[in-house]
Write a protein that holds these residues in place. Sequence first.
Motif, PDB file in Angstrom:
ATOM      1  N   VAL A  70      50.583  31.359 -27.038  1.00  0.00           N
ATOM      2  CA  VAL A  70      51.500  32.064 -26.352  1.00  0.00           C
ATOM      3  C   VAL A  70      53.068  31.396 -26.685  1.00  0.00           C
ATOM      4  O   VAL A  70      53.248  30.422 -26.471  1.00  0.00           O
ATOM      5  CB  VAL A  70      51.076  32.077 -25.114  1.00  0.00           C
ATOM      6  N   THR A  71      53.962  32.355 -26.935  1.00  0.00           N
ATOM      7  CA  THR A  71      55.399  32.049 -27.174  1.00  0.00           C
ATOM      8  C   THR A  71      56.382  32.417 -25.778  1.00  0.00           C
ATOM      9  O   THR A  71      57.512  32.231 -25.852  1.00  0.00           O
ATOM     10  CB  THR A  71      55.897  32.529 -28.430  1.00  0.00           C
ATOM     11  N   LEU A  72      55.675  33.316 -25.325  1.00  0.00           N
ATOM     12  CA  LEU A  72      56.788  33.882 -24.023  1.00  0.00           C
ATOM     13  C   LEU A  72      55.918  34.401 -22.958  1.00  0.00           C
ATOM     14  O   LEU A  72      54.859  35.076 -23.164  1.00  0.00           O
ATOM     15  CB  LEU A  72      57.299  35.232 -24.637  1.00  0.00           C
ATOM     16  N   VAL A  73      56.286  34.260 -21.615  1.00  0.00           N
ATOM     17  CA  VAL A  73      55.638  34.573 -20.504  1.00  0.00           C
ATOM     18  C   VAL A  73      56.894  35.291 -19.678  1.00  0.00           C
ATOM     19  O   VAL A  73      57.903  34.840 -19.284  1.00  0.00           O
ATOM     20  CB  VAL A  73      55.116  33.664 -19.444  1.00  0.00           C
ATOM     21  N   GLY A  74      56.423  36.624 -19.486  1.00  0.00           N
ATOM     22  CA  GLY A  74      57.290  37.355 -18.535  1.00  0.00           C
ATOM     23  C   GLY A  74      56.557  37.840 -17.422  1.00  0.00           C
ATOM     24  O   GLY A  74      55.589  38.466 -17.489  1.00  0.00           O
ATOM     25  N   ILE A  75      57.532  38.274 -16.160  1.00  0.00           N
ATOM     26  CA  ILE A  75      56.884  39.117 -15.242  1.00  0.00           C
ATOM     27  C   ILE A  75      57.659  40.122 -14.615  1.00  0.00           C
ATOM     28  O   ILE A  75      58.996  40.040 -14.758  1.00  0.00           O
ATOM     29  CB  ILE A  75      56.379  38.129 -13.972  1.00  0.00           C
ATOM     30  N   SER A  76      57.248  41.085 -13.944  1.00  0.00           N
ATOM     31  CA  SER A  76      58.089  42.032 -13.362  1.00  0.00           C
ATOM     32  C   SER A  76      57.406  42.532 -12.232  1.00  0.00           C
ATOM     33  O   SER A  76      55.946  42.675 -12.229  1.00  0.00           O
ATOM     34  CB  SER A  76      58.597  43.304 -14.343  1.00  0.00           C
ATOM     35  N   ILE A  77      58.212  43.110 -11.164  1.00  0.00           N
ATOM     36  CA  ILE A  77      57.520  43.554  -9.825  1.00  0.00           C
ATOM     37  C   ILE A  77      58.102  44.893  -9.712  1.00  0.00           C
ATOM     38  O   ILE A  77      59.423  45.170 -10.111  1.00  0.00           O
ATOM     39  CB  ILE A  77      57.849  42.736  -8.785  1.00  0.00           C
ATOM     40  N   THR A  78      57.282  46.059  -9.996  1.00  0.00           N
ATOM     41  CA  THR A  78      57.735  47.330  -9.949  1.00  0.00           C
ATOM     42  C   THR A  78      57.192  48.150  -8.605  1.00  0.00           C
ATOM     43  O   THR A  78      56.542  47.503  -7.691  1.00  0.00           O
ATOM     44  CB  THR A  78      56.792  48.075 -11.093  1.00  0.00           C
ATOM     45  N   GLY A  79      57.561  49.327  -8.736  1.00  0.00           N
ATOM     46  CA  GLY A  79      57.244  50.371  -7.327  1.00  0.00           C
ATOM     47  C   GLY A  79      58.168  49.842  -6.319  1.00  0.00           C
ATOM     48  O   GLY A  79      57.638  49.771  -5.336  1.00  0.00           O
ATOM     49  N   LEU A  80      59.545  49.664  -6.658  1.00  0.00           N
ATOM     50  CA  LEU A  80      60.331  48.975  -5.712  1.00  0.00           C
ATOM     51  C   LEU A  80      60.710  49.961  -4.437  1.00  0.00           C
ATOM     52  O   LEU A  80      60.799  51.311  -4.726  1.00  0.00           O
ATOM     53  CB  LEU A  80      61.698  48.414  -6.088  1.00  0.00           C
TER      54      LEU A  80
END
Length: 404
Positions: free
Chosen positions: A332-342
């Motif tokens: 793995v070369t990138l880890v990303g997160i997001s929180i949606t349904g704001l």
Amino acid sequence: MQVAEGTFLHADLDSFYASVAQRDDPSLRGRPVAVGGGIVLAASYEAKACGVRTAMSGRIARRLCPDLIEVAPSFTSYVEASRAVFDVFRDITPLVEGISIDEAFLDVGGLARLSGSPSRIGGELRRRVKAEVGLPISVGIASAKFLAKVASAASKPDGLLSVPVGGELDFLHPLPIEALWGVGKVTAGKLHAHGIGTVGALAAVEEQTLIAIVGQGSGRHLHALAHGRDPRRVETRTRRRSIGAQRAIGRGRHTGAELDAILVSLVDKVTRRLRSGERIGRTFVLRLRFDNMTRATRSRTLRNATAGTDAWLVAGRALLEEAMPMIADRGVTLVGISITGLDGSDDEQLELPLGDAAGPSRPSAALDGALDAVRDRFGSAAVTRGVLLGRSEGFSTPQLPDHG
């Protein structure tokens, strides 16, 4: 003497669809690529060098470029890449105005003491988009929005151009009239018929004469632009639908403990931004990029929306655990997160203090608030989680509170 710079940035991804195709398939890099079926939706710069253009028929494109490689569009990949790029934008400044899937205006006027000059910020933006998303991007800098857009176009491909304050007309007037917003084929034809071929020639025409040539609305609009006038500000009224962060971690094998520490750091960062913007979310999205440039996205939706760090950390760790077989196989070369349904934090429905993953307990919420207060007063490094001690967090620019 240091040259004064404008504070508007226009960031525009280069040949977006084609660049995503070349990023995701290394065999396409450096080769002429057209995205589309019967019609060219996007062309790589190698294809453009052969005369291939957007909206051209595939038959004509193949005749102009016999070595052309045609690939089918992948709109899911484009949306994912766009979201990752906009995450970088909003990590640099909260004043971001998206105008399409692959371009945006940014106002960096309040970041001089924190982040340096607009050119330095633009350079850092380009570096991060390349490192974290794998795409080239061009940036224009100027004292007016439309000038920044013209500058980004002039800097392509993969460049940066800053128009100095006081030198706007020197930059603008030698350009062809087609460089201006609102000058399409019909308007350009009318202007050329009157001997007007450059912005400077356009600026020399009286406004009423220009109105007689192209009509009242266009005449006034083009007269103002030809004199460098554009009073518009960056508009950020649209409420964001997600808040995220990501980290490029380089090639090589990474242990589960290392990946967990990265996840903890990202969750801490994103949930703090949620709370500072008085927002809550419902769905956690984990994005991974692998050594072979392929990607995977996993998501989990909570029963109740929250901004609590612990609840999101439980969700993120569960998704990371599910993805570990893929990570072990591909790296793995990138880890990303997001929180949606704001939504607004006023809409949060608190549960009984049972402390499960579905919603924050009251002690957990109180702890989040206390940690936020300490970091606001003494800096983000004043307190951290034990799992992060001794690990390099890398340099990050201090951020203003995110209010959507």
